[in-house]
Write a protein that holds these residues in place. Structure first.
Motif, PDB file in Angstrom:
ATOM      1  N   ALA A 233       0.829  -1.206   0.000  1.00 51.47           N
ATOM      2  CA  ALA A 233       0.000   0.000   0.000  1.00 51.47           C
ATOM      3  C   ALA A 233       0.864   1.256   0.000  1.00 51.47           C
ATOM      4  N   ARG A 234       1.919   1.260   0.801  1.00 59.01           N
ATOM      5  CA  ARG A 234       2.809   2.432   0.829  1.00 59.01           C
ATOM      6  C   ARG A 234       3.388   2.705  -0.558  1.00 59.01           C
ATOM      7  N   ARG A 235       3.859   1.655  -1.208  1.00 58.88           N
ATOM      8  CA  ARG A 235       4.497   1.847  -2.521  1.00 58.88           C
ATOM      9  C   ARG A 235       3.476   2.287  -3.567  1.00 58.88           C
ATOM     10  N   MET A 236       2.282   1.724  -3.531  1.00 64.27           N
ATOM     11  CA  MET A 236       1.262   2.124  -4.504  1.00 64.27           C
ATOM     12  C   MET A 236       0.867   3.582  -4.316  1.00 64.27           C
ATOM     13  N   LEU A 237       0.785   4.041  -3.064  1.00 59.94           N
ATOM     14  CA  LEU A 237       0.469   5.450  -2.832  1.00 59.94           C
ATOM     15  C   LEU A 237       1.600   6.337  -3.340  1.00 59.94           C
ATOM     16  N   VAL A 241       1.051   9.212  -6.146  1.00 52.91           N
ATOM     17  CA  VAL A 241       1.340  10.626  -5.898  1.00 52.91           C
ATOM     18  C   VAL A 241       2.327  11.157  -6.940  1.00 52.91           C
ATOM     19  N   GLU A 242       3.336  10.354  -7.253  1.00 52.75           N
ATOM     20  CA  GLU A 242       4.299  10.771  -8.268  1.00 52.75           C
ATOM     21  C   GLU A 242       3.623  10.938  -9.637  1.00 52.75           C
ATOM     22  N   TYR A 243       2.751   9.997  -9.985  1.00 46.57           N
ATOM     23  CA  TYR A 243       2.111  10.034 -11.301  1.00 46.57           C
ATOM     24  C   TYR A 243       1.160  11.226 -11.445  1.00 46.57           C
ATOM     25  N   VAL A 244       0.305  11.450 -10.442  1.00 44.26           N
ATOM     26  CA  VAL A 244      -0.660  12.554 -10.566  1.00 44.26           C
ATOM     27  C   VAL A 244       0.031  13.910 -10.484  1.00 44.26           C
ATOM     28  N   GLY A 245       1.236  13.929  -9.920  1.00 42.51           N
ATOM     29  CA  GLY A 245       1.995  15.170  -9.914  1.00 42.51           C
ATOM     30  C   GLY A 245       2.598  15.500 -11.268  1.00 42.51           C
ATOM     31  N   GLN A 246       2.764  14.471 -12.109  1.00 41.67           N
ATOM     32  CA  GLN A 246       3.353  14.670 -13.434  1.00 41.67           C
ATOM     33  C   GLN A 246       2.293  14.817 -14.523  1.00 41.67           C
ATOM     34  N   ARG A 247       1.164  14.143 -14.356  1.00 43.87           N
ATOM     35  CA  ARG A 247       0.131  14.160 -15.388  1.00 43.87           C
ATOM     36  C   ARG A 247      -0.620  15.493 -15.384  1.00 43.87           C
ATOM     37  N   VAL A 248      -0.805  16.059 -16.562  1.00 41.25           N
ATOM     38  CA  VAL A 248      -1.419  17.371 -16.698  1.00 41.25           C
ATOM     39  C   VAL A 248      -2.722  17.263 -17.474  1.00 41.25           C
ATOM     40  N   GLN A 249      -3.776  17.897 -16.942  1.00 44.12           N
ATOM     41  CA  GLN A 249      -5.045  18.051 -17.649  1.00 44.12           C
ATOM     42  C   GLN A 249      -5.517  19.500 -17.495  1.00 44.12           C
ATOM     43  N   PHE A 250      -6.059  20.048 -18.568  1.00 44.33           N
ATOM     44  CA  PHE A 250      -6.538  21.434 -18.561  1.00 44.33           C
ATOM     45  C   PHE A 250      -5.449  22.403 -18.115  1.00 44.33           C
ATOM     46  N   ALA A 314      -5.414   3.644  -6.541  1.00 46.80           N
ATOM     47  CA  ALA A 314      -4.256   3.870  -7.412  1.00 46.80           C
ATOM     48  C   ALA A 314      -4.617   3.590  -8.867  1.00 46.80           C
ATOM     49  N   LEU A 315      -5.361   2.529  -9.091  1.00 48.36           N
ATOM     50  CA  LEU A 315      -5.773   2.188 -10.445  1.00 48.36           C
ATOM     51  C   LEU A 315      -6.671   3.277 -11.028  1.00 48.36           C
ATOM     52  N   LEU A 316      -7.585   3.782 -10.209  1.00 45.07           N
ATOM     53  CA  LEU A 316      -8.487   4.841 -10.658  1.00 45.07           C
ATOM     54  C   LEU A 316      -7.710   6.103 -11.032  1.00 45.07           C
ATOM     55  N   LEU A 317      -6.746   6.475 -10.194  1.00 46.05           N
ATOM     56  CA  LEU A 317      -6.028   7.725 -10.418  1.00 46.05           C
ATOM     57  C   LEU A 317      -4.979   7.616 -11.528  1.00 46.05           C
ATOM     58  N   HIS A 318      -4.514   6.407 -11.801  1.00 43.33           N
ATOM     59  CA  HIS A 318      -3.601   6.224 -12.936  1.00 43.33           C
ATOM     60  C   HIS A 318      -4.344   6.262 -14.271  1.00 43.33           C
ATOM     61  N   GLY A 319      -5.634   5.945 -14.224  1.00 41.34           N
ATOM     62  CA  GLY A 319      -6.382   5.919 -15.469  1.00 41.34           C
ATOM     63  C   GLY A 319      -6.023   4.705 -16.305  1.00 41.34           C
ATOM     64  N   ALA A 320      -6.166   4.821 -17.620  1.00 41.38           N
ATOM     65  CA  ALA A 320      -6.018   3.668 -18.515  1.00 41.38           C
ATOM     66  C   ALA A 320      -4.644   3.023 -18.429  1.00 41.38           C
ATOM     67  N   ILE A 321      -3.587   3.813 -18.218  1.00 34.87           N
ATOM     68  CA  ILE A 321      -2.237   3.243 -18.194  1.00 34.87           C
ATOM     69  C   ILE A 321      -2.088   2.234 -17.056  1.00 34.87           C
ATOM     70  N   GLY A 322      -2.842   2.438 -15.970  1.00 33.64           N
ATOM     71  CA  GLY A 322      -2.737   1.544 -14.829  1.00 33.64           C
ATOM     72  C   GLY A 322      -3.257   0.143 -15.084  1.00 33.64           C
ATOM     73  N   TYR A 323      -4.054  -0.010 -16.127  1.00 36.27           N
ATOM     74  CA  TYR A 323      -4.629  -1.317 -16.455  1.00 36.27           C
ATOM     75  C   TYR A 323      -3.693  -2.172 -17.304  1.00 36.27           C
ATOM     76  N   THR A 324      -2.595  -1.614 -17.767  1.00 36.29           N
ATOM     77  CA  THR A 324      -1.763  -2.307 -18.753  1.00 36.29           C
ATOM     78  C   THR A 324      -0.687  -3.157 -18.100  1.00 36.29           C
ATOM     79  N   TRP A 325      -0.266  -4.180 -18.845  1.00 39.91           N
ATOM     80  CA  TRP A 325       0.836  -5.040 -18.402  1.00 39.91           C
ATOM     81  C   TRP A 325       2.138  -4.249 -18.322  1.00 39.91           C
ATOM     82  N   GLU A 326       2.280  -3.238 -19.160  1.00 41.83           N
ATOM     83  CA  GLU A 326       3.528  -2.491 -19.223  1.00 41.83           C
ATOM     84  C   GLU A 326       3.768  -1.645 -17.979  1.00 41.83           C
ATOM     85  N   HIS A 327       2.717  -1.309 -17.245  1.00 37.45           N
ATOM     86  CA  HIS A 327       2.877  -0.470 -16.053  1.00 37.45           C
ATOM     87  C   HIS A 327       3.102  -1.348 -14.828  1.00 37.45           C
TER      88      HIS A 327
END
Length: 360
Positions: A233-237, A241-250, A314-327
């Motif tokens: 859980a610690r690592r997923m959080l 946090v790192e991902y949503v800090g980098q991803r930009v919308q609007f 974490a899956l919700l906040l990563h969006g589609a990329i979080g569902y992939t084998w590559e992530h």
């Protein structure tokens, strides 16, 4: 009560974390999973003698107690390391056998890294229920034990069988004669499971555990699964946090949205509560407190559910990329889901709590 780690415990945690970053990073874990070969991690853990952490030195272990074991498993969870051999060995086979006078001597090869001792119980139930479908005739054992953690790589099997309120412990030192192990592929490929079929396999009865002894031994396994889930859980959080800090919308980082902040805060509350529960239970078991087993049950139920909730967020906040084998998130997500049921579901332990506290 204020709980803090001492200097030696902090050094142990840091040493394990550095070793895992160096020798078992996510890139290596992916290669091992793709090759269906986790033996490099088994060898790495054996070189570091991690199976002996929490096992008394007089038995050939490294010393330490339940707090040190919990620290190790939290770090293993943070790294999503293929830690099944350590759980089935240090937490399972050695945890049960060491409660007998001289019992750990039967598994000394596992402690010395020359073999893999595995607790032969169905991984979906508490270990103190024993193997339910095995019959004994003299020193011969026959029956089926489904979904045994790390059975495909076992050199020794420790088989607990019901005997009154307690358990008889049987050692199978030869997994070739009369033993058939069929690997079972799970969604979490960083763990190995197998169905064990015994056909007049020769065993050695090494002793018996009382009902209380069996419950205490199982409580340690439950605690270690909870500690690993805390690390997951610690690592997923952290990843989220790192991902949503980098991803930009609007034109702004996603992390600036209030709904995202709330989801991360809720995950942090879960994690901090799980941390308190896990380490209180570890201390209580280590010190022989009367409520140690009860708190291990609480920790297992809460921490594994907290890890699943964190995985879903974490899956919700990563969006589609979080569902992939590559992530890399998928590795943590699958382990969290598996740990929820491993060695007993939250519902199973809550039913035990209710019975113990006379809440029915």
């Amino acid at each position: 009560m204020q709980f803090a780690f001492n200097e030696e415990q902090e050094m142990l945690r840091d040493a394990i974390r550095v070793a895992l970053q160096r020798e078992a990073g996510l890139g290596k874990i992916r290669r091992w999973v793709d090759a269906a070969d986790l033996s490099p991690f088994d060898a790495f853990a054996a070189r570091n003698a991690w199976v002996g952490i929490g096992v008394a030195e007089e038995f050939g272990g490294q010393g330490g107690g339940r707090v040190e074991q919990a620290l190790m498993f939290e770090e293993l969870g943070r790294a999503v390391a293929p830690s099944g051999v350590l759980l089935a060995g240090a937490g399972g086979a050695l945890g049960f056998a060491a409660r007998l006078p001289g019992g750990a001597e039967f598994l000394r090869e596992a402690l010395e890294g020359e073999g893999v001792g595995v607790l032969c119980v169905a991984a979906g139930r508490p270990a103190d229920q024993g193997a339910l479908q095995v019959q004994v005739a003299g020193d011969r054992l026959s029956g089926v034990i489904p979904m045994v953690l790390e059975a495909p790589v076992a050199s020794h099997l420790l088989l607990p069988l019901r005997c009154g309120d307690g358990l008889d412990l049987w050692l199978l030192p030869d997994v070739k004669a009369g033993v058939d192990i069929k690997p079972r592929r799970m969604i979490d490929r960083t763990r190995r499971f197998g169905d064990v079929r015994l056909q007049q396999a020769q065993g050695i009865r090494i002793g018996s555990l009382s009902g209380d002894g069996a419950r205490e031994a199982n409580a340690v396994i439950a605690l270690l699964v909870a500690a690993e889930s805390l690390g997951l859980a610690r690592r997923m959080l952290d990843m989220t946090v790192e991902y949503v800090g980098q991803r930009v919308q609007f034109g702004v980082p996603v992390a600036s949205f209030q709904a995202v902040k709330h989801a991360a805060a809720e995950a942090l509350v879960d994690i901090e509560a799980a941390h308190s529960g896990v380490y209180y239970a570890a201390w209580a078991l280590q010190e022989g407190q009367a409520d140690g087993v009860l708190h291990a049950w609480i920790a297992k139920a809460f921490a594994t559910e907290a890890a699943v909730r964190t995985a879903d967020r974490a899956l919700l906040l990563h969006g589609a990329i979080g569902y992939t084998w590559e992530h890399d998130l998928q590795l943590f997500y699958k382990r969290a889901k598996l740990n929820l049921e491993l060695f007993g579901s939250p519902r199973t332990y809550r039913e035990r709590m209710a019975e113990t506290l006379a809440l029915h």
